[in-house]
Design an enzyme around this catalytic site. Structure first.
Site, PDB file in Angstrom:
ATOM      1  N   SER A 296       0.863  -1.323  -0.086  1.00 16.31           N
ATOM      2  CA  SER A 296       0.063  -0.003   0.025  1.00 16.31           C
ATOM      3  C   SER A 296       0.880   1.385   0.092  1.00 16.31           C
ATOM      4  O   SER A 296       0.246   2.216  -0.481  1.00 16.31           O
ATOM      5  CB  SER A 296      -0.881  -0.018   1.276  1.00 16.31           C
ATOM      6  OG  SER A 296      -0.174  -0.055   2.378  1.00 16.31           O
TER       7      SER A 296
ATOM      8  N   HIS B 296       1.335   4.061   7.681  1.00 12.49           N
ATOM      9  CA  HIS B 296       1.426   4.731   6.200  1.00 12.49           C
ATOM     10  C   HIS B 296       2.254   6.306   6.214  1.00 12.49           C
ATOM     11  O   HIS B 296       2.167   6.778   7.452  1.00 12.49           O
ATOM     12  CB  HIS B 296       0.244   4.805   5.568  1.00 12.49           C
ATOM     13  CG  HIS B 296      -0.280   3.427   5.402  1.00 12.49           C
ATOM     14  ND1 HIS B 296      -1.487   2.925   6.224  1.00 12.49           N
ATOM     15  CD2 HIS B 296      -0.121   2.334   4.535  1.00 12.49           C
ATOM     16  CE1 HIS B 296      -1.540   1.565   5.769  1.00 12.49           C
ATOM     17  NE2 HIS B 296      -1.174   1.280   5.008  1.00 12.49           N
TER      18      HIS B 296
ATOM     19  N   ASP C 195      -0.489   7.641   9.960  1.00 14.63           N
ATOM     20  CA  ASP C 195      -1.368   6.733  11.091  1.00 14.63           C
ATOM     21  C   ASP C 195      -0.471   5.883  11.767  1.00 14.63           C
ATOM     22  O   ASP C 195      -0.996   4.790  12.384  1.00 14.63           O
ATOM     23  CB  ASP C 195      -2.561   5.821  10.202  1.00 14.63           C
ATOM     24  CG  ASP C 195      -1.774   4.911   9.133  1.00 14.63           C
ATOM     25  OD1 ASP C 195      -0.683   4.894   9.141  1.00 14.63           O
ATOM     26  OD2 ASP C 195      -2.616   4.386   8.287  1.00 14.63           O
TER      27      ASP C 195
END
Length: 250
Positions: free
Chosen positions: A20, A196, A193
């Site tokens: 991601s 990320h 967070d």
């Protein structure tokens, strides 16, 4: 002349392959978009990030992403950025967790495969997982009804293994885990967070990745002539001349 018989233009390419953190790299001011902006008219930057994936799954799908039939001769760089999911605590996140020794084997396997399709080690850049801010990520996990499923120490183990793979395989490496914590600095600003990247984190990755990429792309010319260099009376003479030297910068 309409150019229908002219040779197709082939842009050099950079592949960004990972989880991601790579998939999100094309968001506004993402590290991938920053790199792409630097290389406009010189090189295509292709995002092949797969959110939630670990190195085992990445290793399985890599041959579907690139093969000898996918014009590998114009690939100037290939980043491999896995580890943030691999390092999940097995007891808390068995689906994404990958044992450290398997993570090492997966990275080596990907590097080996790329070599078989004519992307040599000197075009590969490994990127380690960034550090994990446990308080912020723990808060995110709690909000989803989970226990903390990663630790910074574990992320560091995978980062060190990634660096060792790069050394043994002859690739370059960007050690984010170490760089973001250099001199015991507060690295929370780099993370949105706890896991990320924030805008600042994306800028940090781009700034530190660019010197590694710049060595590989510094000789790339601008694709197609600068507009002021085109002969307005005979544009075909300039636009279809494959020997044209692009001396004028954008």
């Amino acid at each position: 002349m309409n150019g229908s018989n002219s040779k197709m233009i082939s842009f050099p390419r950079i592949f960004l392959f990972g989880d991601s953190i790579t998939q999100f790299a094309f968001e506004t001011r993402g590290w991938g978009s920053i790199i792409a902006e630097k290389l406009v008219r010189k090189c295509d930057v292709l995002n092949r990030g797969l959110s939630g994936y670990n190195s085992t799954w990445g290793n399985i799908v890599l041959p579907q992403m690139i093969s000898k039939n996918s014009s590998v001769e114009n690939i100037v760089a290939f980043t491999i950025f896995f580890g943030a999911n691999d390092c999940a605590i097995k007891e808390e996140n068995p689906i994404q967790h990958v044992p450290l020794d398997e993570y090492v084997k997966n990275l080596k396997s990907m590097i080996s495969y790329l070599k078989t399709v004519d992307v040599p080690e000197n075009r590969v850049i490994l990127i380690t997982p960034p550090p994990l801010q446990e308080s912020a990520w723990g808060k995110w996990c709690n909000g989803k009804g989970y226990k903390l499923n990663r630790t910074n120490s574990l992320a560091g183990d995978y980062a060190k293994a990634c660096v060792q793979v790069a050394s043994s395989c002859g690739t370059e490496v960007l050690d984010l885990w170490t760089l973001m914590q250099k001199d015991n600095q507060d690295y929370s600003c780099y993370l949105s967070d706890g896991l990320h990247l924030s805008v600042t984190g994306n800028e940090f990755v781009a700034a530190n990745l660019w010197p590694l990429l710049e060595k590989k792309v510094s000789s790339l010319p601008i694709v197609l002539p600068y507009w002021a260099d085109i002969d307005p009376l005979h544009p075909e003479a300039t636009l279809l001349d494959t020997s044209y030297e692009f001396k004028t910068k954008i």
